[in-house]
Design an enzyme around this catalytic site. Structure first.
Site, short mmCIF file in Angstrom:
data_model
loop_
_atom_site.label_atom_id
_atom_site.label_comp_id
_atom_site.label_asym_id
_atom_site.label_seq_id
_atom_site.Cartn_x
_atom_site.Cartn_y
_atom_site.Cartn_z
N SER A 136 12.98 6.32 10.45
CA SER A 136 12.16 7.88 10.21
C SER A 136 12.55 8.92 11.35
CB SER A 136 10.62 7.33 10.51
OG SER A 136 9.86 8.45 10.55
N LYS A 162 13.68 8.96 6.26
CA LYS A 162 12.43 9.68 6.10
C LYS A 162 12.18 10.78 7.18
CE LYS A 162 8.48 7.75 7.39
NZ LYS A 162 7.19 6.86 7.52
N LYS A 164 9.73 13.58 8.81
CA LYS A 164 8.52 14.10 9.14
C LYS A 164 8.38 15.71 8.73
CE LYS A 164 6.78 10.30 10.89
NZ LYS A 164 5.63 9.41 10.56
N ASP A 189 7.50 12.76 4.77
CA ASP A 189 6.49 12.38 5.42
C ASP A 189 5.61 13.38 5.94
OD1 ASP A 189 4.19 10.86 6.18
OD2 ASP A 189 5.35 9.55 7.49
N GLU A 214 5.25 11.48 1.33
CA GLU A 214 4.20 10.43 1.83
C GLU A 214 3.01 11.35 2.24
OE1 GLU A 214 4.05 6.77 5.14
OE2 GLU A 214 6.18 7.66 4.75
N ASP A 239 -0.12 6.35 2.49
CA ASP A 239 -0.13 5.57 3.62
C ASP A 239 -1.32 5.61 4.43
OD1 ASP A 239 0.71 4.54 6.08
OD2 ASP A 239 1.88 6.52 6.78
N LYS A 263 1.28 -1.13 5.86
CA LYS A 263 1.39 -1.60 7.43
C LYS A 263 0.37 -2.46 7.63
CE LYS A 263 3.05 3.07 8.60
NZ LYS A 263 2.60 4.64 9.13
N GLY A 291 6.32 1.43 9.65
CA GLY A 291 6.35 1.10 10.84
C GLY A 291 5.30 1.67 11.84
#
Length: 373
Positions: A136, A162, A164, A189, A214, A239, A263, A291
């Site tokens: 990420s 991934k 953000k 994400d 996400e 998520d 998660k 994570g």
């Protein structure tokens, strides 16, 4: 039986920026469940210092664990795998606080693995010997820095990246990454940074061949995620919306997503995670393990869980040195080969505890002993 709660302060290798803010240091609640033998099981609470990811914090988790959850386990005995599920059922008397529940429940599972000398991955139902790993990337200050950073990760072998995103930092950086790395498994994400009214803006991302977007909308808005998914070709991954197996069932029935980010520390622990895994398999949903800046203890648990057959996409459980200069396990989590982690047959993570690092990072310690009957 004894439960020990340690609070650790672990400095991150570098600040991590999301739409929630900047993380400089990892505030860790580390739980240890000691059996009579004695064997010890460990787990960590993934709650953050501030209530921005969800309503839980390390302070509220410490209170709930010590005041309400620990007294519940004094009444329990675990002599079989089936007995472990009773922890999940007993904790339902406490509403919500899934991160607090997960920390203690996972420590119980880990203690059982140590007590009965059963690898935690096999105890969970895992079959894989190694798992693929993604990474990420936070919100960066410049495209050039982002491209250089991702290029380094690709060279290290990470199986997907991934990014953000938030309004103003979405299509342009993703398009730059797609141009630079045309075959890279790439996903975005949003951490709930968008609204349904932003559907056309998110629709632009369909041209980039993303694996998923996400959590674009608010965590409690499964309905609008279903409406948004109907407008997009890119799969939506939920998520923060997923706190329980019941949430996954609702999302599947409504068509709110095509992918689930599981998660274990957010959904209440291992038992709930296993049920979510099974629901995803039954409903044809892609599944991966996310994570939460875990220490090596949480990483080892995530690796064990990801060895279940229904995890279809690379997870976020990167090597220890991704976030920490020094981890609290030894040896730390490292690649078995570029982009992959081995699923070690650990009979509880106590085999890997580095007590010198725990003592160095420890801020406070609380000991709870089972009362005499």
């Amino acid at each position: 039986m004894k439960v020990i709660v340690r609070r650790l302060a672990m400095k991150l290798r570098q600040p991590f920026v999301t739409s929630y803010g900047v993380e400089q240091e990892k505030d860790v609640l580390l739980l240890e469940v000691q059996t009579e033998t004695p064997k010890s099981g460990f787990a960590e609470c993934v709650a953050m210092p501030s209530p921005y990811y969800n309503e839980e914090t390390t302070e509220t988790a410490l209170y709930i664990i010590s005041k309400f959850l620990i007294p519940l386990i004094w009444r329990m005995e675990w002599q079989s795998r089936e007995d472990l599920w009773t922890t999940r059922f007993a904790f339902r008397s406490v509403r919500h606080h899934e991160m607090a529940k997960a920390a203690l429940e996972m420590a119980v599972w880990d203690a059982f693995a140590a007590e009965y000398q059963q690898p935690i991955s096999q105890l969970l139902g895992g079959v894989k010997k190694e798992i693929p790993v993604g990474i990420s990337v936070g919100i960066e200050t410049s495209l050039s820095h982002l491209l250089k950073q991702v290029g380094n990760y690709v060279e290290q072998g990470y199986q997907r990246v991934k990014l953000k995103i938030q309004p103003g930092w979405d299509y342009v950086p993703l398009q730059a990454l797609r141009s630079a790395f045309p075959r890279l498994q790439l996903l975005a994400d949003a951490n709930s940074a968008y609204r349904l009214e932003d559907a056309e803006q998110l629709k632009q991302l369909d041209s980039l061949g993303l694996v998923m977007i996400e959590q674009p909308l608010e965590p409690d808005d499964i309905l609008h995620h279903a409406q948004l998914q109907a407008k997009l070709d890119t799969p939506i991954c939920l998520d923060e919306s997923i706190r329980s197996a019941s949430d996954v069932k609702k999302a599947a029935e409504m068509g709110a997503c095509k992918v689930i980010n599981l998660k274990p520390g957010r959904v209440g622990g291992f038992a709930e995670s296993i049920e979510i895994h099974n629901i995803c398999v039954d409903n044809g949903l892609e599944l991966w393990c996310g994570g939460m800046f875990e220490t090596g203890i949480g990483r080892l648990h995530n690796i064990a869980l990801t060895s279940l057959p229904g995890f279809t996409l690379p997870g976020d459980t990167s090597p220890s040195d991704r976030y920490f200069e020094r981890d609290i396990i030894n040896p730390p989590v490292v690649f078995s080969r570029p982009g992959f982690l081995s699923v070690d047959p650990l009979v509880g993570v106590q085999e890997r505890i580095d007590w010198s690092e725990i003592e160095r990072s420890q801020v406070s310690k609380y000991v709870f002993e089972r009362p005499e009957i």
